[in-house]
Design an enzyme around this catalytic site. Structure first.
Site, mmCIF file in Angstrom:
data_model
loop_
_atom_site.group_PDB
_atom_site.id
_atom_site.type_symbol
_atom_site.label_atom_id
_atom_site.label_comp_id
_atom_site.label_asym_id
_atom_site.label_seq_id
_atom_site.Cartn_x
_atom_site.Cartn_y
_atom_site.Cartn_z
ATOM 1 C CG HIS A 90 -5.471 -2.330 9.035
ATOM 2 N ND1 HIS A 90 -5.502 -0.964 9.138
ATOM 3 C CD2 HIS A 90 -4.188 -2.672 9.339
ATOM 4 C CE1 HIS A 90 -4.314 -0.518 9.466
ATOM 5 N NE2 HIS A 90 -3.499 -1.525 9.599
ATOM 6 C CG ASP A 143 -0.269 -0.430 2.508
ATOM 7 O OD1 ASP A 143 0.968 -0.336 2.579
ATOM 8 O OD2 ASP A 143 -0.962 -0.853 3.442
ATOM 9 C CD GLU A 156 -8.230 0.889 7.882
ATOM 10 O OE1 GLU A 156 -8.115 -0.056 8.678
ATOM 11 O OE2 GLU A 156 -7.604 1.961 8.009
ATOM 12 C CG ASN A 194 -8.351 -1.566 12.144
ATOM 13 O OD1 ASN A 194 -7.389 -2.215 11.753
ATOM 14 N ND2 ASN A 194 -8.784 -0.475 11.532
HETATM 15 P P1 PGA Z 1 2.611 -1.344 12.690
HETATM 16 O O1 PGA Z 1 1.437 -1.319 11.634
HETATM 17 O O2 PGA Z 1 3.562 -2.403 12.251
HETATM 18 O O3 PGA Z 1 3.225 0.029 12.615
HETATM 19 O O4 PGA Z 1 1.994 -1.639 14.023
HETATM 20 C C1 PGA Z 1 0.887 -2.535 11.225
HETATM 21 C C2 PGA Z 1 -0.306 -2.282 10.355
HETATM 22 O O5 PGA Z 1 -1.014 -1.287 10.555
HETATM 23 O O6 PGA Z 1 -0.555 -3.103 9.453
#
Ligand code: PGA
Length: 253
Positions: free
Chosen positions: A138, A67, A143, A136
């Site tokens: 995702h 992404d 999302e 959450n």
């Molecule tokens: P993070 O993000 O590794 O910074 O916790 C993970 C994500 O949001 O997929």
């Protein structure tokens, strides 16, 4: 699904690096799906180390990132493209023309999504997809929603995601509200999936991924249906999983 119970962040990163380097030794022309965020930084550091010490070769490897933020160019230090250059691309012998990140500056994001999906297909599909997980649940920027989005698409970020990612920006208002992300079908088509999770704020999401109902309300739960998905969770992230599973170093179901 296979779960690997790591002690801590270091242990999680080491296990992940073993799996990714094993993949590259077995298939030097591998296509890797890559993730950004704090979680995979330790994995990338270890891959750089293996490259420098025993010559792990990336010259035949192609990468596709999950992404990118809409409106940030690859020269913007807050973009995911920049993050990847800094943490991996510039530190190993990957060919720059073999490293792909969705273009968040594209005028027509739907067209960009189609272009990105076609590039993945032309490369022969993803052999191993690395994922983090949001609080959450995702994966990529898929999302929680009432349905799964299949292919690369524009997405409005959740308020929770914006708050969580504000730490990478000067102010919360600076976090872009939109991103372009691979979809769930892109992820499910990868031949192997490796999800990394570290820290207590991920415990609920890891539970939902491994034990919850398969639902677009917890996007990572779809991985229960993947033919070759591994979750490496450190002790804090695995804390909500059944104790009988956590007694083992690794658990399959
Ligand atoms: P993070 O993000 O590794 O910074 O916790 C993970 C994500 O949001 O997929």
């Amino acid at each position: 699904m296979r779960l690997i119970f790591a002690k801590d962040y270091e242990d999680m990163s080491c296990e992940a690096a073993k799996i990714v380097s094993g993949q590259l030794y077995l298939k030097p022309q591998s296509v890797l799906g890559l993730a950004t965020g704090s979680t995979p930084i330790g994995l990338y550091d270890r891959l750089v180390q293996v490259h420098q010490t025993v010559g792990l070769d990336f010259s035949g490897v192609t990468t596709f990132n999950l992404d990118e933020y809409v409106g940030l160019s690859s020269e913007n230090p807050e973009s995911y493209h920049y993050f990847m250059k800094e943490h991996l691309f510039s530190r190993v012998n990957l060919r720059p023309d073999h490293c792909f990140v969705p273009n968040g500056m594209a005028e027509d994001l739907e067209e960009e999504g189609r272009r990105y999906d076609a590039l993945i297909e032309q490369a022969g599909g993803i052999d191993l997809q690395v994922l983090g997980i949001g609080r959450n649940a995702h994966i990529g920027f898929n999302e929680p929603d009432i349905k799964f989005e299949a292919m690369t698409h524009k997405v409005r970020l959740d308020d929770e995601t914006i708050r969580a990612n504000a730490r990478f920006f000067a102010r919360e208002e600076d976090v872009p509200r939109y991103a372009i992300s691979m979809g769930i079908r892109n992820i499910m088509l990868a031949r192997r999936v490796l999800l990394l999770a570290s820290g207590p704020e991920k415990a609920e999401a890891v539970y939902a991924a491994a034990c919850g109902n398969v639902s677009p309300k917890a996007p990572a739960s779809i991985l229960q249906l993947h033919r070759d998905a591994t979750i490496i969770a450190d002790a804090a992230a695995a804390a909500r999983l059944p104790e009988a599973w956590r007694e083992h170093r690794s658990y399959h179901f």
